[in-house]
Scaffold this motif. Structure first.
Motif, mmCIF file in Angstrom:
data_model
loop_
_atom_site.group_PDB
_atom_site.id
_atom_site.type_symbol
_atom_site.label_atom_id
_atom_site.label_comp_id
_atom_site.label_asym_id
_atom_site.label_seq_id
_atom_site.Cartn_x
_atom_site.Cartn_y
_atom_site.Cartn_z
ATOM 1 N N GLN A 25 11.875 -4.168 -11.074
ATOM 2 C CA GLN A 25 12.393 -5.171 -10.159
ATOM 3 C C GLN A 25 13.872 -4.863 -9.897
ATOM 4 O O GLN A 25 14.702 -5.057 -10.780
ATOM 5 C CB GLN A 25 12.273 -6.591 -10.736
ATOM 6 N N PRO A 26 14.187 -4.367 -8.703
ATOM 7 C CA PRO A 26 15.571 -3.970 -8.422
ATOM 8 C C PRO A 26 16.453 -5.147 -8.022
ATOM 9 O O PRO A 26 17.053 -5.164 -6.953
ATOM 10 C CB PRO A 26 15.410 -2.972 -7.273
ATOM 11 N N ILE A 27 16.502 -6.153 -8.875
ATOM 12 C CA ILE A 27 17.369 -7.292 -8.602
ATOM 13 C C ILE A 27 18.504 -7.275 -9.624
ATOM 14 O O ILE A 27 18.320 -6.813 -10.746
ATOM 15 C CB ILE A 27 16.607 -8.638 -8.628
ATOM 16 N N PRO A 28 19.672 -7.747 -9.229
ATOM 17 C CA PRO A 28 20.817 -7.702 -10.154
ATOM 18 C C PRO A 28 20.685 -8.701 -11.296
ATOM 19 O O PRO A 28 19.884 -9.653 -11.235
ATOM 20 C CB PRO A 28 22.010 -8.037 -9.258
ATOM 21 N N LEU A 29 21.497 -8.499 -12.306
ATOM 22 C CA LEU A 29 21.460 -9.358 -13.490
ATOM 23 C C LEU A 29 21.802 -10.799 -13.149
ATOM 24 O O LEU A 29 21.186 -11.725 -13.671
ATOM 25 C CB LEU A 29 22.408 -8.812 -14.563
ATOM 26 N N TRP A 30 22.755 -11.015 -12.249
ATOM 27 C CA TRP A 30 23.134 -12.389 -11.911
ATOM 28 C C TRP A 30 21.966 -13.144 -11.288
ATOM 29 O O TRP A 30 21.781 -14.326 -11.538
ATOM 30 C CB TRP A 30 24.365 -12.428 -10.993
ATOM 31 N N LEU A 31 21.140 -12.464 -10.480
ATOM 32 C CA LEU A 31 19.982 -13.124 -9.878
ATOM 33 C C LEU A 31 18.911 -13.382 -10.931
ATOM 34 O O LEU A 31 18.239 -14.414 -10.895
ATOM 35 C CB LEU A 31 19.431 -12.271 -8.733
ATOM 36 N N THR A 32 18.777 -12.478 -11.885
ATOM 37 C CA THR A 32 17.846 -12.687 -12.990
ATOM 38 C C THR A 32 18.225 -13.928 -13.784
ATOM 39 O O THR A 32 17.368 -14.738 -14.140
ATOM 40 C CB THR A 32 17.828 -11.453 -13.919
ATOM 41 N N VAL A 33 19.520 -14.103 -14.049
ATOM 42 C CA VAL A 33 19.993 -15.279 -14.797
ATOM 43 C C VAL A 33 19.738 -16.557 -14.005
ATOM 44 O O VAL A 33 19.233 -17.544 -14.549
ATOM 45 C CB VAL A 33 21.486 -15.136 -15.151
ATOM 46 N N ILE A 34 20.058 -16.548 -12.718
ATOM 47 C CA ILE A 34 19.849 -17.745 -11.896
ATOM 48 C C ILE A 34 18.374 -18.108 -11.834
ATOM 49 O O ILE A 34 18.003 -19.275 -11.995
ATOM 50 C CB ILE A 34 20.439 -17.538 -10.487
ATOM 51 N N LEU A 35 17.521 -17.123 -11.614
ATOM 52 C CA LEU A 35 16.083 -17.395 -11.554
ATOM 53 C C LEU A 35 15.543 -17.800 -12.921
ATOM 54 O O LEU A 35 14.620 -18.608 -13.014
ATOM 55 C CB LEU A 35 15.331 -16.185 -11.006
ATOM 56 N N GLY A 36 16.130 -17.273 -13.990
ATOM 57 C CA GLY A 36 15.748 -17.702 -15.339
ATOM 58 C C GLY A 36 16.121 -19.158 -15.594
ATOM 59 O O GLY A 36 15.358 -19.910 -16.195
ATOM 60 N N ILE A 37 17.297 -19.572 -15.126
ATOM 61 C CA ILE A 37 17.714 -20.972 -15.279
ATOM 62 C C ILE A 37 16.799 -21.888 -14.475
ATOM 63 O O ILE A 37 16.335 -22.923 -14.979
ATOM 64 C CB ILE A 37 19.188 -21.144 -14.846
ATOM 65 N N ILE A 38 16.507 -21.504 -13.239
ATOM 66 C CA ILE A 38 15.596 -22.307 -12.413
ATOM 67 C C ILE A 38 14.212 -22.354 -13.048
ATOM 68 O O ILE A 38 13.559 -23.399 -13.079
ATOM 69 C CB ILE A 38 15.538 -21.752 -10.979
ATOM 70 N N GLY A 39 13.751 -21.220 -13.574
ATOM 71 C CA GLY A 39 12.454 -21.176 -14.248
ATOM 72 C C GLY A 39 12.426 -22.064 -15.476
ATOM 73 O O GLY A 39 11.423 -22.716 -15.761
ATOM 74 N N ALA A 40 13.527 -22.102 -16.220
ATOM 75 C CA ALA A 40 13.601 -22.954 -17.410
ATOM 76 C C ALA A 40 13.519 -24.427 -17.031
ATOM 77 O O ALA A 40 12.793 -25.198 -17.661
ATOM 78 C CB ALA A 40 14.884 -22.673 -18.181
ATOM 79 N N VAL A 41 14.239 -24.815 -15.997
ATOM 80 C CA VAL A 41 14.229 -26.220 -15.570
ATOM 81 C C VAL A 41 12.846 -26.602 -15.024
ATOM 82 O O VAL A 41 12.293 -27.658 -15.371
ATOM 83 C CB VAL A 41 15.334 -26.466 -14.519
ATOM 84 N N ALA A 42 12.283 -25.734 -14.187
ATOM 85 C CA ALA A 42 10.957 -26.022 -13.625
ATOM 86 C C ALA A 42 9.880 -25.989 -14.714
ATOM 87 O O ALA A 42 8.945 -26.800 -14.691
ATOM 88 C CB ALA A 42 10.630 -25.021 -12.528
ATOM 89 N N GLY A 43 10.009 -25.063 -15.665
ATOM 90 C CA GLY A 43 9.053 -25.015 -16.774
ATOM 91 C C GLY A 43 9.124 -26.263 -17.635
ATOM 92 O O GLY A 43 8.093 -26.766 -18.103
ATOM 93 N N ASN A 44 10.331 -26.783 -17.855
ATOM 94 C CA ASN A 44 10.471 -28.047 -18.586
ATOM 95 C C ASN A 44 9.811 -29.193 -17.832
ATOM 96 O O ASN A 44 9.169 -30.052 -18.433
ATOM 97 C CB ASN A 44 11.945 -28.375 -18.828
ATOM 98 N N ALA A 45 9.978 -29.205 -16.513
ATOM 99 C CA ALA A 45 9.364 -30.259 -15.706
ATOM 100 C C ALA A 45 7.834 -30.178 -15.785
ATOM 101 O O ALA A 45 7.157 -31.208 -15.912
ATOM 102 C CB ALA A 45 9.830 -30.164 -14.261
ATOM 103 N N LEU A 46 7.307 -28.962 -15.723
ATOM 104 C CA LEU A 46 5.851 -28.797 -15.844
ATOM 105 C C LEU A 46 5.358 -29.208 -17.229
ATOM 106 O O LEU A 46 4.311 -29.852 -17.358
ATOM 107 C CB LEU A 46 5.450 -27.354 -15.564
ATOM 108 N N ALA A 47 6.098 -28.831 -18.252
ATOM 109 C CA ALA A 47 5.705 -29.202 -19.612
ATOM 110 C C ALA A 47 5.724 -30.716 -19.791
ATOM 111 O O ALA A 47 4.840 -31.275 -20.446
ATOM 112 C CB ALA A 47 6.636 -28.533 -20.628
ATOM 113 N N THR A 48 6.694 -31.376 -19.199
ATOM 114 C CA THR A 48 6.744 -32.842 -19.253
ATOM 115 C C THR A 48 5.561 -33.436 -18.509
ATOM 116 O O THR A 48 4.938 -34.394 -18.983
ATOM 117 C CB THR A 48 8.068 -33.349 -18.653
ATOM 118 N N ALA A 49 5.240 -32.883 -17.346
ATOM 119 C CA ALA A 49 4.107 -33.390 -16.563
ATOM 120 C C ALA A 49 2.787 -33.211 -17.302
ATOM 121 O O ALA A 49 1.901 -34.064 -17.207
ATOM 122 C CB ALA A 49 4.049 -32.678 -15.215
#
Length: 86
Positions: A25-49
């Motif tokens: 995946q030729p994406i930069p580290l900063w985009l990986t971190v941002i998408l990881g943060i969004i994934g963490a928040v969305a994953g928490n929301a799914l786990a709560t649901a």
């Protein structure tokens, strides 16, 4: 301090998500971190649901959901970012 933990968690979750995706995946580290943060928040929301956010012991299901959401986001962002680099 929670902002720092969000960045660290986003980095770890984003890198784990990139590891489970096939290919490069030729994406930069900063985009990986941002998408990881969004994934963490969305994953928490799914786990709560689903009612599995707070379980006894280590929350494997919640963390797997976070990584899965981050992997989907990285997979969706890869063609968009790769197309911009050409």
């Amino acid at each position: 301090m929670s902002f720092l933990w969000a960045i660290i968690a986003g980095l770890i979750i984003g890198l784990l998500a990139k590891l489970i995706l096939p290919g490069r995946q030729p994406i930069p580290l900063w985009l990986t971190v941002i998408l990881g943060i969004i994934g963490a928040v969305a994953g928490n929301a799914l786990a709560t649901a689903f009612g599995v956010r707070d379980t006894g012991g280590f929350d494997w299901i919640r963390h797997l959901l976070q990584i899965a959401v981050a992997a989907v986001l990285i997979a969706a962002a890869t063609p968009v970012f790769a197309g911009r680099r050409r």
